[in-house]
Write a protein that holds these residues in place. Structure first.
Motif, mmCIF file in Angstrom:
data_model
loop_
_atom_site.group_PDB
_atom_site.id
_atom_site.type_symbol
_atom_site.label_atom_id
_atom_site.label_comp_id
_atom_site.label_asym_id
_atom_site.label_seq_id
_atom_site.Cartn_x
_atom_site.Cartn_y
_atom_site.Cartn_z
ATOM 1 N N GLY A 160 0.858 -82.623 -51.561
ATOM 2 C CA GLY A 160 -0.089 -83.108 -50.639
ATOM 3 C C GLY A 160 0.359 -83.332 -49.550
ATOM 4 N N ALA A 161 -0.311 -84.434 -48.407
ATOM 5 C CA ALA A 161 0.733 -84.581 -47.301
ATOM 6 C C ALA A 161 1.114 -85.772 -47.296
ATOM 7 C CB ALA A 161 -0.938 -84.086 -45.948
ATOM 8 N N ASP A 162 2.071 -86.145 -46.744
ATOM 9 C CA ASP A 162 3.118 -87.048 -46.900
ATOM 10 C C ASP A 162 2.704 -88.430 -45.492
ATOM 11 O OD1 ASP A 162 4.481 -89.219 -46.424
ATOM 12 O OD2 ASP A 162 6.592 -88.339 -47.729
ATOM 13 N N VAL A 163 1.747 -89.441 -45.900
ATOM 14 C CA VAL A 163 1.375 -90.102 -44.538
ATOM 15 C C VAL A 163 2.342 -91.465 -45.074
ATOM 16 C CG1 VAL A 163 -0.316 -91.378 -43.435
ATOM 17 C CG2 VAL A 163 -0.986 -89.475 -44.556
ATOM 18 N N GLU A 164 3.209 -91.527 -44.222
ATOM 19 C CA GLU A 164 4.325 -92.575 -43.939
ATOM 20 C C GLU A 164 4.236 -93.356 -46.272
ATOM 21 O OE1 GLU A 164 3.142 -95.896 -42.084
ATOM 22 O OE2 GLU A 164 2.179 -94.480 -40.257
ATOM 23 N N GLY A 165 4.555 -91.579 -46.790
ATOM 24 C CA GLY A 165 4.689 -92.290 -48.251
ATOM 25 C C GLY A 165 4.365 -91.996 -49.165
#
Ligand code: NAI
Ligand SMILES: O=C(O)C1=N[C@H](C(=O)O)C[C@H](O)C1
Length: 251
Positions: free
Chosen positions: A179-184
């Motif tokens: 997935g995408a990493d959004v602030e961890g």
């Protein structure tokens, strides 16, 4: 009592057409303009719109909201694509026009707002957290604005609680598999015919899983939030991000 004069930008889209119907059906509101892609924004001022509901595209929204702010038209914005940089520029524009209000709502669904609220409360108790959003295949952006905001809220709560990075032993993966990493916080996006707008927030710790799930079954589900935003933004100068600020969540 005179009715609040409301315009819809993006009026022929999936959300915009629903918003047109909702405004027309509200006794305290008057629809004064319904703008599509090729209609001039000057129509807003010519028709004396007090509030514009913006439901277009991430590529169009900044210019549309900028026009509203410069002309003292309050804006209720559902369109996604608001980076920190865009928000900062909008705050500066608003500072020059005291009295004008803009609400940016990543999600107008009351249940979706509650999902984010509950996710913030839960985040500090779990070692792992991931977000899965599921939408119709006509959606332009991924991950959804709501999922991005949900992940940011979780990340904020984890930082405030002093939690370490999440456990993840992955050393090799196909691109996008985690997935995408959004602030961890990993965020996964599904696009599937038949879906409208759905989200699961998964929290995990030793021996237990907490899942918070929200489903918008149709776009009518967003309309009470849109109308609340319209009624409240006129008395709320400056920038408000998130419908939760117009709900008494802790009351
Ligand atoms: N905050 C919330 O609760 C929700 C937000 N959204 C967001 O709202 C936006 C619109 O979603 P949909 O209605 O599904 O898209 P859509 O593609 O069905 O509709 C967008 C409409 O805006 C028009 N448009 C594009 N640029 C324009 C411009 N410069 N001026 C006037 N009209 C313009 C298009 O021609 C189209 O008719 C997306 O960013 C979506 O993520 C969608 C659902 C709920
Ligand atoms: O495009 C959509 O449909 C939706 N967009 C918003 C988002 O990106 O969060 C809100 C909701 O998920 C529906």
């Amino acid at each position: 009592m005179s009715k609040l004069r409301v315009a819809v930008i993006g009026a022929r889209g999936r959300m915009g057409s629903e918003a047109v119907r909702a405004v027309e059906a509200a006794e305290d509101l008057e629809l004064v303009a319904a703008l599509g892609r090729d209609d001039p924004l000057e129509t807003l001022t010519e028709r004396g719109a007090q509030v514009a509901v913006e439901l277009t595209h991430p590529d169009s929204v900044v210019a549309n909201v900028g026009f509203c702010v410069r002309n003292g038209v309050h804006a209720v914005v559902g369109t996604t694509g608001w980076t920190e940089e865009r928000l900062g520029a909008l705050r500066e524009e608003l500072a020059a026009v005291p009295g004008t209000g803009v609400l940016i709502a990543p999600n107008f669904g009351i249940g979706a707002v509650l999902t984010m609220h509950f996710a913030r409360q839960a985040a500090r108790f779990f070692e792992s957290a991931e977000v899965v959003e599921l939408h119709h295949p006509g959606k332009a952006d991924a991950p959804s604005g709501t999922a991005t905001r949900t992940a940011q809220v979780i990340a904020e709560a984890r930082r405030a609680a002093g939690l370490p990075p999440q456990p993840d032993a992955t050393t090799s993966a196909l691109e996008g598999a985690r997935g995408a990493d959004v602030e961890g916080v990993p965020v996964h996006a599904v696009r599937l015919r038949g879906l409208v707008a759905h989200q699961e927030v998964l929290f995990g710790d030793e021996g237990e899983i907490l899942t918070i799930r929200h489903d918008s079954m149709n776009r009518g589900s967003f309309m009470p939030g849109v109308l609340l935003g319209v009624r409240r933004v006129v008395g709320t100068p400056g920038l408000t991000v998130g419908l939760e600020h117009f709900l008494d969540l802790d009351g």
